[in-house]
Design a protein around this motif. Structure first.
Motif, PDB file in Angstrom:
ATOM      1  N   LEU A 181      21.497   7.064  54.382  1.00 21.82           N
ATOM      2  CA  LEU A 181      21.358   7.376  55.815  1.00 21.82           C
ATOM      3  C   LEU A 181      20.029   8.092  56.062  1.00 21.82           C
ATOM      4  CD1 LEU A 181      24.997   8.562  56.604  1.00 21.82           C
ATOM      5  CD2 LEU A 181      23.834   6.648  57.728  1.00 21.82           C
ATOM      6  N   ALA A 182      19.735   9.092  55.235  1.00 21.82           N
ATOM      7  CA  ALA A 182      18.470   9.831  55.394  1.00 21.82           C
ATOM      8  C   ALA A 182      17.279   8.904  55.186  1.00 21.82           C
ATOM      9  CB  ALA A 182      18.417  10.990  54.394  1.00 21.82           C
ATOM     10  N   ASN A 183      17.426   7.967  54.254  1.00 20.84           N
ATOM     11  CA  ASN A 183      16.318   7.113  53.849  1.00 20.84           C
ATOM     12  C   ASN A 183      16.023   5.987  54.851  1.00 20.84           C
ATOM     13  OD1 ASN A 183      14.297   6.887  51.929  1.00 20.84           O
ATOM     14  ND2 ASN A 183      15.385   5.341  50.747  1.00 20.84           N
ATOM     15  N   THR A 184      16.853   5.874  55.901  1.00 24.38           N
ATOM     16  CA  THR A 184      16.464   4.963  56.987  1.00 24.38           C
ATOM     17  C   THR A 184      15.266   5.542  57.731  1.00 24.38           C
ATOM     18  OG1 THR A 184      17.886   6.025  58.649  1.00 24.38           O
ATOM     19  CG2 THR A 184      18.873   4.219  57.359  1.00 24.38           C
ATOM     20  N   LYS A 185      15.055   6.858  57.561  1.00 24.96           N
ATOM     21  CA  LYS A 185      13.971   7.632  58.199  1.00 24.96           C
ATOM     22  C   LYS A 185      14.187   7.840  59.704  1.00 24.96           C
ATOM     23  CE  LYS A 185      11.901   7.627  54.213  1.00 24.96           C
ATOM     24  NZ  LYS A 185      12.205   8.712  53.300  1.00 24.96           N
ATOM     25  N   THR A 186      15.151   7.134  60.292  1.00 20.88           N
ATOM     26  CA  THR A 186      15.372   7.261  61.743  1.00 20.88           C
ATOM     27  C   THR A 186      16.722   7.901  62.064  1.00 20.88           C
ATOM     28  OG1 THR A 186      16.246   4.998  61.790  1.00 20.88           O
ATOM     29  CG2 THR A 186      13.913   5.275  62.312  1.00 20.88           C
ATOM     30  N   TYR A 187      17.621   7.988  61.081  1.00 18.21           N
ATOM     31  CA  TYR A 187      18.966   8.522  61.317  1.00 18.21           C
ATOM     32  C   TYR A 187      18.923  10.036  61.501  1.00 18.21           C
ATOM     33  CZ  TYR A 187      23.960   9.399  60.772  1.00 18.21           C
ATOM     34  OH  TYR A 187      25.262   9.796  60.973  1.00 18.21           O
ATOM     35  N   ARG A 188      19.759  10.551  62.389  1.00 18.50           N
ATOM     36  CA  ARG A 188      19.876  11.993  62.596  1.00 18.50           C
ATOM     37  C   ARG A 188      21.311  12.427  62.294  1.00 18.50           C
ATOM     38  NH1 ARG A 188      15.451  11.126  62.072  1.00 18.50           N
ATOM     39  NH2 ARG A 188      13.665  11.432  63.465  1.00 18.50           N
ATOM     40  N   PHE A 189      21.456  13.352  61.362  1.00 17.24           N
ATOM     41  CA  PHE A 189      22.782  13.807  60.938  1.00 17.24           C
ATOM     42  C   PHE A 189      23.415  14.727  61.979  1.00 17.24           C
ATOM     43  CE2 PHE A 189      20.854  12.735  56.820  1.00 17.24           C
ATOM     44  CZ  PHE A 189      21.890  12.037  56.220  1.00 17.24           C
ATOM     45  N   SER A 190      24.740  14.628  62.091  1.00 24.48           N
ATOM     46  CA  SER A 190      25.484  15.515  62.995  1.00 24.48           C
ATOM     47  C   SER A 190      25.726  16.863  62.311  1.00 24.48           C
ATOM     48  CB  SER A 190      26.837  14.885  63.337  1.00 24.48           C
ATOM     49  OG  SER A 190      27.664  14.844  62.171  1.00 24.48           O
ATOM     50  N   ASP A 191      26.144  17.864  63.102  1.00 25.53           N
ATOM     51  CA  ASP A 191      26.492  19.178  62.544  1.00 25.53           C
ATOM     52  C   ASP A 191      27.567  19.041  61.472  1.00 25.53           C
ATOM     53  OD1 ASP A 191      24.739  20.264  64.333  1.00 25.53           O
ATOM     54  OD2 ASP A 191      26.257  21.053  65.702  1.00 25.53           O
ATOM     55  N   GLU A 192      28.558  18.194  61.779  1.00 24.65           N
ATOM     56  CA  GLU A 192      29.684  18.010  60.852  1.00 24.65           C
ATOM     57  C   GLU A 192      29.202  17.417  59.526  1.00 24.65           C
ATOM     58  OE1 GLU A 192      33.940  15.599  60.581  1.00 24.65           O
ATOM     59  OE2 GLU A 192      32.757  15.486  62.423  1.00 24.65           O
ATOM     60  N   GLU A 193      28.300  16.422  59.599  1.00 24.36           N
ATOM     61  CA  GLU A 193      27.788  15.794  58.377  1.00 24.36           C
ATOM     62  C   GLU A 193      26.982  16.790  57.547  1.00 24.36           C
ATOM     63  OE1 GLU A 193      27.243  11.079  59.555  1.00 24.36           O
ATOM     64  OE2 GLU A 193      25.846  12.553  60.378  1.00 24.36           O
ATOM     65  N   ARG A 234      15.562  18.610  62.238  1.00 26.79           N
ATOM     66  CA  ARG A 234      15.930  19.652  63.214  1.00 26.79           C
ATOM     67  C   ARG A 234      14.866  20.756  63.291  1.00 26.79           C
ATOM     68  NH1 ARG A 234      22.266  20.638  63.491  1.00 26.79           N
ATOM     69  NH2 ARG A 234      22.916  18.468  63.693  1.00 26.79           N
ATOM     70  N   LYS A 235      13.765  20.548  62.584  1.00 25.55           N
ATOM     71  CA  LYS A 235      12.663  21.516  62.546  1.00 25.55           C
ATOM     72  C   LYS A 235      13.096  22.864  61.952  1.00 25.55           C
ATOM     73  CE  LYS A 235      10.103  19.341  66.347  1.00 25.55           C
ATOM     74  NZ  LYS A 235       9.651  18.284  65.415  1.00 25.55           N
TER      75      LYS A 235
END
Length: 663
Positions: free
Chosen positions: A321-333, A365-366
């Motif tokens: 998921l991270a390696n798609t470079k465009t996906y943003r993880f949710s708080d839960e993830e 998320r900076k």
């Protein structure tokens, strides 16, 4: 102070002799003395093991268990330590813990005959018929092996690959056409990344025994690993004709279809397999990879999410998921990933993947301090397990400079194969090579392929199988001036023949293996009309981008800021040498220049490659082709400038890198 390797080996044999002659107290005493004199972890592991064995024979079972615990702190994957644990638990009448220990031993090393024998007895007392049958079947297979090959399998599982190779080669000298022996030697070759030897062995084995399923399965998996999808398709079709319902062959077929660019068919086949059993996390992961290669990111994301929902410990699903470079993880993830990466029982691979995925989540998320902490932990863990030594790379660079002189190229000018087909893109990973490949592969006369291992394989063959000691010179590249000059043309032809499987019908093709920069002298000698493009990126941006990327394989220098900085400097040093001794052979293209003026750099590259200008190279993001590198999503979009200065957000943590690079 460390003992010298010679005296250590001698003392180790002395201790083993004491154990064999039942002088257990002396063996324990000598081992403990030697233990105080060494700080080498591998030596400590061997000594703790001998102490534990001697203590068990002396019936000091509790002490033996304590010694094994010390050993497992150094190496928790030591299969024989778990076997020793099992013996001691049984001696203390703790059958349940004994069973767990023996099961762990055979999980780590399935060739431990003694552990299987103990497990059969334990299962028999517990009346576990199913387990008895499985263990007995495995044991009968091991006992059917010649003793030499049984030893080979043990060494392979213990990671002692050079010892395994030595025994296996000796066995095959006396049993030339032993198919199981050939398969084992090929497996060792694959582990050592000597792929051409492995490929030859397996092809030969199948000529001798066309119905040998294991040989064909190994050959199939190797061809997939090498990206030789057309050849792999023939093998998988043969296997499916024999076993049409075999799940692993269907998965292989879908993977091959992805590689051949027939992604719609691949996705359909993955979905068909998943329909039969949708509880296998790895299948959803592979479906995600196929969808990502197709460019369907939304469905790829759903597949990756399904994978981690089935198996919450599946680090690869989060990293994908991270390696798609465009996906943003949710708080839960993010909370799930953080909890999982603290789990002491989680496999190292999963833990590393979770660290890198968490780093990407915080970076998006900076939240840069937390992002860097996660990246650092992932890198530290990965580096601890890969055994990389940057000194070896620096030594290789110095040897190339020493032996690849103007006199060498003058002596052997134009005696290689004159084919102009290959365009090599070299440099460091994350330097923009995928972008340059996508630009050139958008030209009607150029095929894009992948990172091909052929030049590295040839260099490995020329280097030979000797283990190079510290400060000892490697046979290659020194031997380039000594070998028969007829070989250069033969090597060039071999490269063209071997890479045919990756190409379509265009007259030119790209090999974008970045590590080939180490072997440009060899390339010049065997393919004097090849083109070399050096994909370069500013040092801090390039090195930090590599540091936060978890690579599939082959970039072990990237897991330490110090190592990656030294590697970048070694690369610059060698490229300066190549430019000096091979003028006009190399075109340097900097990523920042491509970002600033795309058309100018496109025209430079096309002119250098003797290609006419085509607008499709400017519109590279519209080109439909399967892309499997981490940059696959970026090169499907027009040029963007936002990534060039991302490292500055982390600047306060990059002092070790800046120090090495002198910036």
């Amino acid at each position: 102070m460390n003992t010298s390797s010679i005296s250590f080996e001698a003392q180790l044999k002395s201790i083993q002799q004491l154990i064999q002659t039942a002088k257990f107290t002396d063996a324990i005493s000598q081992s403990k003395q030697l233990l105080e004199q060494t700080s080498e972890q591998e030596e400590q592991v061997e000594l703790w093991y001998l102490i534990a064995v001697a203590q068990r024979y002396a019936k000091e079972n509790t002490n033996a268990l304590n010694s094994i615990n010390e050993l497992l702190k150094c190496n928790n994957k030591h299969s024989r330590a778990h076997q020793e644990q099992g013996y001691n638990y049984l001696a203390l009448n703790n059958t349940e813990q004994g069973k767990t220990a023996f099961e762990k031993a055979v999980e780590l090393n399935p060739s431990l005959v003694a552990s299987w024998q103990e497990l059969i007895e334990i299962y028999r007392h517990a009346n576990q018929q199913n387990n008895i049958q499985k263990a007995a079947n495995h044991l009968s297979k091991l006992k059917a092996l010649p003793p030499a090959l049984l030893a080979v399998t043990e060494f392979m599982h213990e990671g002692k690959l050079l010892k395994a190779e030595q025994i296996c080669r000796h066995f095959l000298q006396n049993n030339k056409h032993h198919i199981d022996g050939m398969c084992m030697l090929a497996e060792i070759g694959i582990e050592l990344k000597i792929y051409d030897d492995a490929e030859f062995l397996l092809a030969s084995a199948l000529e001798l025994a066309p119905t040998h399923i294991q040989a064909r399965s190994l050959y199939l998996n190797l061809l997939i690993r090498l990206g030789k999808y057309k050849m792999a398709e023939q093998q998988v079709n043969t296997l499916l004709a024999e076993q049409p319902d075999n799940l692993s062959y269907k998965i292989s077929k879908a993977t091959i279809l992805t590689g051949l660019g027939e992604v719609e068919d691949a996705v359909s086949l993955f979905e068909e397999v998943i329909q039969a059993d949708d509880k296998i996390a790895g299948l959803h992961l592979q479906l995600g990879h196929a969808l990502k290669a197709k460019g369907d990111i939304e469905k790829a994301v759903a597949a990756y999410q399904r994978a981690y929902k089935i198996n919450p410990n599946y680090g690869d699903a989060y990293w994908s998921l991270a390696n798609t470079k465009t996906y943003r993880f949710s708080d839960e993830e993010i909370a799930q990933m953080q909890a999982k990466r603290e789990d002491e029982n989680l496999a190292v691979t999963d833990k590393v993947q979770l660290h890198f995925a968490t780093g990407k989540a915080f970076e998006d998320r900076k939240e840069f301090p937390q992002a860097f902490k996660a990246y650092q932990e992932g890198n530290d863990l990965q580096r601890a397990n890969n055994g990389f030594d940057i000194n070896r790379i620096e030594q290789q660079v110095d040897e190339q400079i020493k032996h690849c002189t103007p006199e060498l190229f003058e002596k052997y000018a134009n005696i290689g194969l004159d084919a102009p087909d290959p365009i090599f893109i070299v440099g460091l990973p994350r330097a923009g090579s995928t972008l340059l490949e996508q630009i050139l592969a958008s030209h009607s006369q150029v095929d894009g392929t992948m990172e091909l291992h052929n030049i590295l394989g040839l260099a490995s063959r020329l280097r030979g199988r000797v283990q190079i000691k510290d400060n000892e010179e490697s046979p290659y590249p020194k031997n380039l001036r000594e070998i028969n000059s007829d070989y250069f043309k033969r090597f060039g032809q071999q490269f063209i023949d071997e890479t045919r499987a990756y190409r379509d019908n265009a007259p030119f093709f790209i090999d974008k293996m970045p590590n080939n920069f180490l072997h440009l002298g060899l390339i010049k000698l065997i393919l004097p009309n090849a083109k070399i493009i050096d994909a370069r990126r500013s040092p801090m941006a390039c090195c930090f981008s590599g540091f936060k990327q978890l690579f599939a394989e082959g970039q072990d220098f990237s897991y330490s800021l110090d190592d990656i900085g030294r590697y970048y400097k070694a690369y610059l040093k060698l490229m300066a040498h190549w430019k000096q001794v091979l003028p006009d052979f190399i075109l340097t293209v900097t990523h920042e220049d491509v970002v600033d003026d795309l058309e100018k750099q496109v025209r430079r590259m096309l002119d250098f490659c003797d290609l006419t200008f085509e607008q499709s190279c400017i519109d590279f993001h519209k080109t439909k082709r399967t892309i499997k590198t981490p940059s696959s999503e970026q090169v499907r979009q027009p040029i963007y400038k936002s990534a060039t200065e991302q490292w500055r957000y982390f600047e306060e943590y990059l002092t070790p890198l800046k120090k090495v690079l002198n910036v």
